[in-house]
Design a protein around this motif. Structure first.
Motif, PDB file in Angstrom:
ATOM      1  N   LEU A 105     -26.632 -35.433  -1.519  1.00 51.95           N
ATOM      2  CA  LEU A 105     -26.330 -33.999  -1.421  1.00 51.95           C
ATOM      3  C   LEU A 105     -26.028 -33.410  -2.794  1.00 51.95           C
ATOM      4  CD1 LEU A 105     -24.164 -33.492   1.776  1.00 51.95           C
ATOM      5  CD2 LEU A 105     -26.385 -32.487   1.275  1.00 51.95           C
ATOM      6  N   ALA A 106     -25.315 -34.199  -3.618  1.00 49.29           N
ATOM      7  CA  ALA A 106     -24.989 -33.710  -4.964  1.00 49.29           C
ATOM      8  C   ALA A 106     -26.272 -33.413  -5.737  1.00 49.29           C
ATOM      9  CB  ALA A 106     -24.144 -34.740  -5.714  1.00 49.29           C
ATOM     10  N   PHE A 107     -27.265 -34.270  -5.562  1.00 50.83           N
ATOM     11  CA  PHE A 107     -28.555 -34.056  -6.224  1.00 50.83           C
ATOM     12  C   PHE A 107     -29.249 -32.811  -5.689  1.00 50.83           C
ATOM     13  CE2 PHE A 107     -28.820 -38.589  -7.623  1.00 50.83           C
ATOM     14  CZ  PHE A 107     -28.952 -38.273  -8.951  1.00 50.83           C
ATOM     15  N   VAL A 108     -29.348 -32.771  -4.362  1.00 52.71           N
ATOM     16  CA  VAL A 108     -30.076 -31.661  -3.744  1.00 52.71           C
ATOM     17  C   VAL A 108     -29.437 -30.329  -4.122  1.00 52.71           C
ATOM     18  CG1 VAL A 108     -30.686 -30.589  -1.552  1.00 52.71           C
ATOM     19  CG2 VAL A 108     -30.948 -33.045  -1.846  1.00 52.71           C
ATOM     20  N   PHE A 109     -28.117 -30.266  -4.000  1.00 54.78           N
ATOM     21  CA  PHE A 109     -27.436 -29.018  -4.313  1.00 54.78           C
ATOM     22  C   PHE A 109     -27.464 -28.722  -5.809  1.00 54.78           C
ATOM     23  CE2 PHE A 109     -24.940 -29.571  -0.195  1.00 54.78           C
ATOM     24  CZ  PHE A 109     -25.823 -28.752   0.478  1.00 54.78           C
ATOM     25  N   GLY A 110     -27.606 -29.772  -6.609  1.00 61.56           N
ATOM     26  CA  GLY A 110     -27.685 -29.568  -8.054  1.00 61.56           C
ATOM     27  C   GLY A 110     -29.026 -29.004  -8.481  1.00 61.56           C
ATOM     28  N   ALA A 119     -27.159 -28.488 -14.412  1.00 62.28           N
ATOM     29  CA  ALA A 119     -27.381 -28.089 -15.799  1.00 62.28           C
ATOM     30  C   ALA A 119     -28.794 -28.441 -16.269  1.00 62.28           C
ATOM     31  CB  ALA A 119     -26.355 -28.771 -16.707  1.00 62.28           C
ATOM     32  N   ALA A 120     -29.234 -29.655 -15.984  1.00 56.71           N
ATOM     33  CA  ALA A 120     -30.436 -30.153 -16.669  1.00 56.71           C
ATOM     34  C   ALA A 120     -31.657 -30.322 -15.787  1.00 56.71           C
ATOM     35  CB  ALA A 120     -30.116 -31.482 -17.351  1.00 56.71           C
ATOM     36  N   ALA A 121     -31.519 -30.216 -14.477  1.00 59.80           N
ATOM     37  CA  ALA A 121     -32.693 -30.484 -13.636  1.00 59.80           C
ATOM     38  C   ALA A 121     -32.832 -29.487 -12.497  1.00 59.80           C
ATOM     39  CB  ALA A 121     -32.622 -31.912 -13.097  1.00 59.80           C
ATOM     40  N   LYS A 122     -32.519 -28.219 -12.786  1.00 61.20           N
ATOM     41  CA  LYS A 122     -32.687 -27.177 -11.766  1.00 61.20           C
ATOM     42  C   LYS A 122     -34.169 -26.906 -11.535  1.00 61.20           C
ATOM     43  CE  LYS A 122     -30.437 -23.960 -13.626  1.00 61.20           C
ATOM     44  NZ  LYS A 122     -29.279 -23.722 -14.442  1.00 61.20           N
ATOM     45  N   LEU A 123     -34.503 -26.597 -10.299  1.00 64.10           N
ATOM     46  CA  LEU A 123     -35.908 -26.348  -9.966  1.00 64.10           C
ATOM     47  C   LEU A 123     -36.562 -25.219 -10.774  1.00 64.10           C
ATOM     48  CD1 LEU A 123     -36.353 -26.931  -6.153  1.00 64.10           C
ATOM     49  CD2 LEU A 123     -37.821 -27.752  -7.976  1.00 64.10           C
ATOM     50  N   PRO A 124     -35.934 -24.055 -10.887  1.00 61.01           N
ATOM     51  CA  PRO A 124     -36.591 -22.994 -11.662  1.00 61.01           C
ATOM     52  C   PRO A 124     -36.903 -23.435 -13.090  1.00 61.01           C
ATOM     53  CG  PRO A 124     -34.664 -22.146 -10.518  1.00 61.01           C
ATOM     54  CD  PRO A 124     -34.648 -23.628 -10.337  1.00 61.01           C
ATOM     55  N   GLN A 125     -35.955 -24.158 -13.680  1.00 63.32           N
ATOM     56  CA  GLN A 125     -36.156 -24.653 -15.036  1.00 63.32           C
ATOM     57  C   GLN A 125     -37.306 -25.654 -15.081  1.00 63.32           C
ATOM     58  OE1 GLN A 125     -32.879 -26.955 -16.455  1.00 63.32           O
ATOM     59  NE2 GLN A 125     -34.108 -27.842 -18.069  1.00 63.32           N
ATOM     60  N   LEU A 126     -37.359 -26.526 -14.075  1.00 67.30           N
ATOM     61  CA  LEU A 126     -38.426 -27.532 -14.042  1.00 67.30           C
ATOM     62  C   LEU A 126     -39.795 -26.877 -13.967  1.00 67.30           C
ATOM     63  CD1 LEU A 126     -36.847 -30.184 -11.664  1.00 67.30           C
ATOM     64  CD2 LEU A 126     -37.247 -30.410 -14.111  1.00 67.30           C
ATOM     65  N   MET A 127     -39.869 -25.762 -13.236  1.00 70.34           N
ATOM     66  CA  MET A 127     -41.161 -25.084 -13.114  1.00 70.34           C
ATOM     67  C   MET A 127     -41.613 -24.514 -14.456  1.00 70.34           C
ATOM     68  SD  MET A 127     -41.230 -23.313  -9.401  1.00 70.34           S
ATOM     69  CE  MET A 127     -39.557 -22.795  -9.246  1.00 70.34           C
ATOM     70  N   VAL A 128     -40.674 -23.933 -15.173  1.00 71.95           N
ATOM     71  CA  VAL A 128     -41.014 -23.402 -16.501  1.00 71.95           C
ATOM     72  C   VAL A 128     -41.398 -24.552 -17.431  1.00 71.95           C
ATOM     73  CG1 VAL A 128     -40.155 -22.098 -18.469  1.00 71.95           C
ATOM     74  CG2 VAL A 128     -39.495 -21.432 -16.171  1.00 71.95           C
ATOM     75  N   GLU A 129     -40.657 -25.642 -17.321  1.00 73.30           N
ATOM     76  CA  GLU A 129     -40.929 -26.811 -18.148  1.00 73.30           C
ATOM     77  C   GLU A 129     -42.322 -27.366 -17.859  1.00 73.30           C
ATOM     78  OE1 GLU A 129     -37.628 -29.485 -18.000  1.00 73.30           O
ATOM     79  OE2 GLU A 129     -38.685 -31.043 -19.119  1.00 73.30           O
ATOM     80  N   LEU A 130     -42.664 -27.389 -16.570  1.00 69.96           N
ATOM     81  CA  LEU A 130     -43.980 -27.870 -16.142  1.00 69.96           C
ATOM     82  C   LEU A 130     -45.082 -27.052 -16.809  1.00 69.96           C
ATOM     83  CD1 LEU A 130     -45.103 -29.936 -14.065  1.00 69.96           C
ATOM     84  CD2 LEU A 130     -45.191 -28.078 -12.420  1.00 69.96           C
ATOM     85  N   LYS A 131     -44.880 -25.766 -16.857  1.00 68.77           N
ATOM     86  CA  LYS A 131     -45.902 -24.888 -17.426  1.00 68.77           C
ATOM     87  C   LYS A 131     -45.986 -25.056 -18.949  1.00 68.77           C
ATOM     88  CE  LYS A 131     -48.760 -21.420 -17.800  1.00 68.77           C
ATOM     89  NZ  LYS A 131     -49.133 -21.892 -19.135  1.00 68.77           N
ATOM     90  N   PHE A 132     -44.848 -25.138 -19.600  1.00 67.45           N
ATOM     91  CA  PHE A 132     -44.864 -25.117 -21.063  1.00 67.45           C
ATOM     92  C   PHE A 132     -44.959 -26.513 -21.690  1.00 67.45           C
ATOM     93  CE2 PHE A 132     -43.400 -20.787 -20.526  1.00 67.45           C
ATOM     94  CZ  PHE A 132     -43.999 -20.146 -21.594  1.00 67.45           C
ATOM     95  N   LEU A 133     -44.415 -27.505 -21.042  1.00 69.81           N
ATOM     96  CA  LEU A 133     -44.388 -28.828 -21.665  1.00 69.81           C
ATOM     97  C   LEU A 133     -45.214 -29.875 -20.923  1.00 69.81           C
ATOM     98  CD1 LEU A 133     -40.634 -28.748 -22.644  1.00 69.81           C
ATOM     99  CD2 LEU A 133     -42.522 -28.827 -24.246  1.00 69.81           C
TER     100      LEU A 133
END
Lengths: 218, 159
Positions: free
Chosen positions: A123-128, A163-177
């Motif tokens: 749950l900590a992961f999912v909610f994170g 902090a480091a593995a939020k979904l919105p951030q991952l999507m941007v990371e996927l596109k740029f990196l």
């Protein structure tokens, strides 16, 4: 140098000053709700950002006259980044909106405090990964979870993934990196966050135990 | 290709939301607009800075300070900058990508993104207030160490 920076296609017809205008013009868009930072219900944008944006816009115009050759490269790069952003930003922000509506923060608090063991870690992961806000929103939630009896390790996992593995951030990371960078960093972050959680918990509980022993012998 | 995935995710999410509750979906779109308005100035600033940086700083210079030749000192520099600054992820990633495309090392960029997100000096006062000094210190120190490890592993695997 230009082709090194951009593997994406973009218009090779910089209309000189036009580009700087282009990237500066939306400044007028959010302005009504922005500067002044009044208590209106509109979204608040700090005036500091507008000053910075103004400075950047001024530099963009100035370099057109002062450094014509470099300015072309600057406009090209900025335009291509603007295009990349324009493609990725709308879906990411809409998804952030959907998350905020469907997974309210009170929901996270309610379930995180209750569950222990593997389920708690999960749950900590999912909610994170789901949340949308900046990490300082997570601290009060984490504190409330701790008061409700959530394990310290789960709280650290929750904060770390937030902090480091939020979904919105991952999507941007996927596109740029790219997928391999994103996937690898995600996996390594998850492993690290669990280890950090364990280490922090160990150090803190050991200290607490020591203090208890000292208190007992006194 | 990545965009297709993201848009597929969006369509699925929106479809589900509309089917379940139109009002909530509208609310979500309103929130999305609010986030956009709030972030737009920063996004434009960073786009402008990336353009200026890549237009004026030759890739050789970026490579010299942050590339493979700079070695560990480049990574430490990036880790330090990442730890003390507070830039929203969505904005920092295009910046990191531009550095990577200009010759910065994978190890350095991965470390930068990780310390930027996991280590919070600017947000530490809030963390201390909510979770205590000892917890905050421990979490941030361990996060910094692990950020370097993540960078190291990524630098070895992805060249």
């Amino acid at each position: 140098m230009k082709d090194r920076n951009n593997n994406n296609t973009f218009k090779h017809s910089p209309q000189k000053g036009g580009d700087s205008q282009n990237s500066a013009s939306p400044q007028n868009g959010p302005a009504p709700g922005g500067p002044g930072g009044g208590p209106g219900q509109g979204p608040k944008v700090s005036p500091k950002e507008f000053v910075l944006l103004g400075i950047v816009a001024a530099i963009f115009i100035a370099i057109h006259f002062l450094y014509p050759p470099q300015s072309r490269a600057v406009y090209d790069v900025s335009l291509s980044y603007l295009q990349e952003m324009a493609l990725i930003i709308p879906p990411v922000f809409i998804l952030m909106g959907l998350f905020e509506v469907w997974v309210p923060k009170s929901f996270i608090q309610k379930y995180m405090g209750k569950e222990a063991g593997v389920k708690g870690i999960g749950l900590a992961f999912v909610f994170g990964t789901i949340p949308t806000g900046p990490v300082y929103i997570a601290f009060p939630i984490a504190a409330a979870m701790h008061r409700k009896g959530a394990r310290l390790m789960n709280i650290t996992i929750f904060l770390g993934t937030w902090a480091a593995a939020k979904l919105p951030q991952l999507m941007v990371e996927l596109k740029f990196l790219g997928p391999s960078f994103t996937a690898l960093r995600f996996v390594l972050t998850i492993i690290s966050v669990v280890m950090i959680g364990l280490l922090v918990e160990k150090v803190i509980t050991r200290k607490e135990n020591k203090e208890l022993v000292i208190e007992a012998t006194d | 290709m990545e965009l297709v995935l993201i848009y597929a995710f969006l369509v699925a999410g929106l479809g589900y939301s509309i089917a379940k509750d139109r009002k909530k979906t509208k609310q979500a779109l309103f929130i999305a607009r609010r986030i956009l308005v709030k972030m737009l100035p920063s996004l434009l600033i960073i786009i402008g800075l990336v353009g200026l940086m890549l237009g004026f700083i030759p890739p050789e210079t970026i490579e010299h300070y942050l590339g493979a030749d700079a070695g560990f000192s480049g990574t430490m520099l990036a880790a330090g900058v990442g730890a003390i600054t507070f830039i929203p992820n969505i904005i920092s990633i295009p910046l990191a990508a531009s550095l990577l495309r200009s010759g910065a090392a994978v190890m350095t960029i991965a470390t930068f993104i990780t310390t930027l997100t996991m280590v919070g000096t600017v947000t530490a006062p809030i963390e201390i207030k909510e979770l205590g000094v000892r917890y905050t210190l421990l979490r941030n120190i361990f996060s910094f160490i692990f950020a370097l490890l993540i960078g190291l592993v990524m630098g070895v695997i992805l060249i």
